[in-house]
Write a protein that holds these residues in place. Structure first.
Motif, mmCIF file in Angstrom:
data_model
loop_
_atom_site.group_PDB
_atom_site.id
_atom_site.type_symbol
_atom_site.label_atom_id
_atom_site.label_comp_id
_atom_site.label_asym_id
_atom_site.label_seq_id
_atom_site.Cartn_x
_atom_site.Cartn_y
_atom_site.Cartn_z
ATOM 1 N N LYS A 20 35.912 48.757 62.462
ATOM 2 C CA LYS A 20 35.297 50.048 62.794
ATOM 3 C C LYS A 20 36.143 51.252 62.380
ATOM 4 C CE LYS A 20 31.944 48.173 65.299
ATOM 5 N NZ LYS A 20 30.781 47.773 64.629
ATOM 6 N N TRP A 21 37.436 51.155 62.537
ATOM 7 C CA TRP A 21 38.269 52.349 62.395
ATOM 8 C C TRP A 21 38.933 52.520 61.045
ATOM 9 C CZ3 TRP A 21 41.289 52.435 67.670
ATOM 10 C CH2 TRP A 21 40.377 52.634 68.698
ATOM 11 N N THR A 22 39.092 51.461 60.281
ATOM 12 C CA THR A 22 39.805 51.595 59.004
ATOM 13 C C THR A 22 39.027 52.415 57.985
ATOM 14 O OG1 THR A 22 38.974 49.440 58.299
ATOM 15 C CG2 THR A 22 41.205 49.510 59.244
ATOM 16 N N THR A 23 37.765 52.664 58.237
ATOM 17 C CA THR A 23 36.979 53.488 57.316
ATOM 18 C C THR A 23 36.979 54.962 57.708
ATOM 19 O OG1 THR A 23 34.977 53.022 58.580
ATOM 20 C CG2 THR A 23 35.454 51.582 56.703
ATOM 21 N N CYS A 24 37.680 55.307 58.754
ATOM 22 C CA CYS A 24 37.678 56.693 59.233
ATOM 23 C C CYS A 24 38.359 57.626 58.238
ATOM 24 C CB CYS A 24 38.358 56.796 60.587
ATOM 25 S SG CYS A 24 40.150 56.776 60.492
ATOM 26 N N GLU A 25 38.011 58.881 58.309
ATOM 27 C CA GLU A 25 38.609 59.893 57.441
ATOM 28 C C GLU A 25 39.623 60.759 58.191
ATOM 29 O OE1 GLU A 25 38.169 60.108 54.130
ATOM 30 O OE2 GLU A 25 36.928 58.311 54.314
ATOM 31 N N ASP A 26 39.594 60.708 59.507
ATOM 32 C CA ASP A 26 40.485 61.522 60.328
ATOM 33 C C ASP A 26 41.930 61.075 60.108
ATOM 34 O OD1 ASP A 26 42.131 61.850 62.915
ATOM 35 O OD2 ASP A 26 40.461 63.261 63.201
ATOM 36 N N LEU A 29 43.865 59.746 63.240
ATOM 37 C CA LEU A 29 43.417 58.413 63.639
ATOM 38 C C LEU A 29 43.919 57.364 62.643
ATOM 39 C CD1 LEU A 29 41.850 56.549 65.499
ATOM 40 C CD2 LEU A 29 39.778 57.134 64.222
ATOM 41 N N LYS A 30 43.858 57.692 61.365
ATOM 42 C CA LYS A 30 44.338 56.768 60.335
ATOM 43 C C LYS A 30 45.829 56.469 60.537
ATOM 44 C CE LYS A 30 42.382 56.983 56.291
ATOM 45 N NZ LYS A 30 42.015 57.244 54.893
ATOM 46 N N ILE A 33 46.206 54.090 63.372
ATOM 47 C CA ILE A 33 45.818 52.737 62.956
ATOM 48 C C ILE A 33 46.958 52.067 62.202
ATOM 49 C CG2 ILE A 33 44.260 51.428 61.452
ATOM 50 C CD1 ILE A 33 42.145 53.635 62.102
#
Length: 170
Positions: A20-26, A29-30, A33
């Protein structure tokens, strides 16, 4: 709680983060991760049935070198993975090994990237861990880099060979 039992507890969180989170742009947050991924991957490597899931995330982690994140944390997470893999004699898949070698070597050779001393040391330590885990493969990789016409690449390869030879590789 033992490592094996803790692995089973971490796996659902790891799956959620990586799906879910590895595709984030923030960027923030990256960065979080990346900081969490190294320890989680290292822990999950202890169980053979989780190793493929861990190896699947290596390309994403290496891709973060091209992003606008703190590359020291990328290298540190990679180092954690390589330490556990070496300690428990877990061989990296050949393609992943080569990808890691290439990414680390590119970071070391990058003329536009001013490497802070701390990250430079982490990068070199990762190369040393790769040398310990599969010396023939690393030497073959560095040998291929010595054939490249770019002087910076050849000098970096020779410096890495010197560091490996001078290291205590027990």
């Amino acid at each position: 709680m033992g490592k094996s039992q803790f692995c089973d507890e971490i796996l659902p969180l790891y799956r959620h983060v990586t799906s879910k989170w590895t595709t984030c742009e923030d960027l923030e947050l990256k960065q979080a991760i990346i900081l969490a991924l190294g320890p989680m991957m290292s822990l999950l490597l202890h169980k053979e049935e989780h190793q493929d899931k861990v190896f699947e995330q290596i390309p994403w982690l290496l891709e973060q070198y091209k992003e606008d994140v703190n590359v020291f944390h990328v290298t540190k997470s990679l180092r954690q993975l390589l330490e556990v893999s070496g300690e428990y004699k877990i061989l990296l898949p050949k393609g992943k090994f080569q990808a890691i070698c290439s990414a680390l070597h590119d970071r070391i050779c990058s003329p536009t990237q001013q490497l802070i001393m701390e990250n430079q040391m982490e990068l070199c330590y990762c190369i040393l861990l790769l040398a310990r885990s599969s010396p023939d493969d690393l030497i073959a990789f560095l040998h291929s880099q010595l054939k490249i016409k770019n002087e910076t690449v050849r000098v970096a390869s020779l410096n890495l060979l010197t560091a490996i030879i001078g290291a205590d590789c027990k």
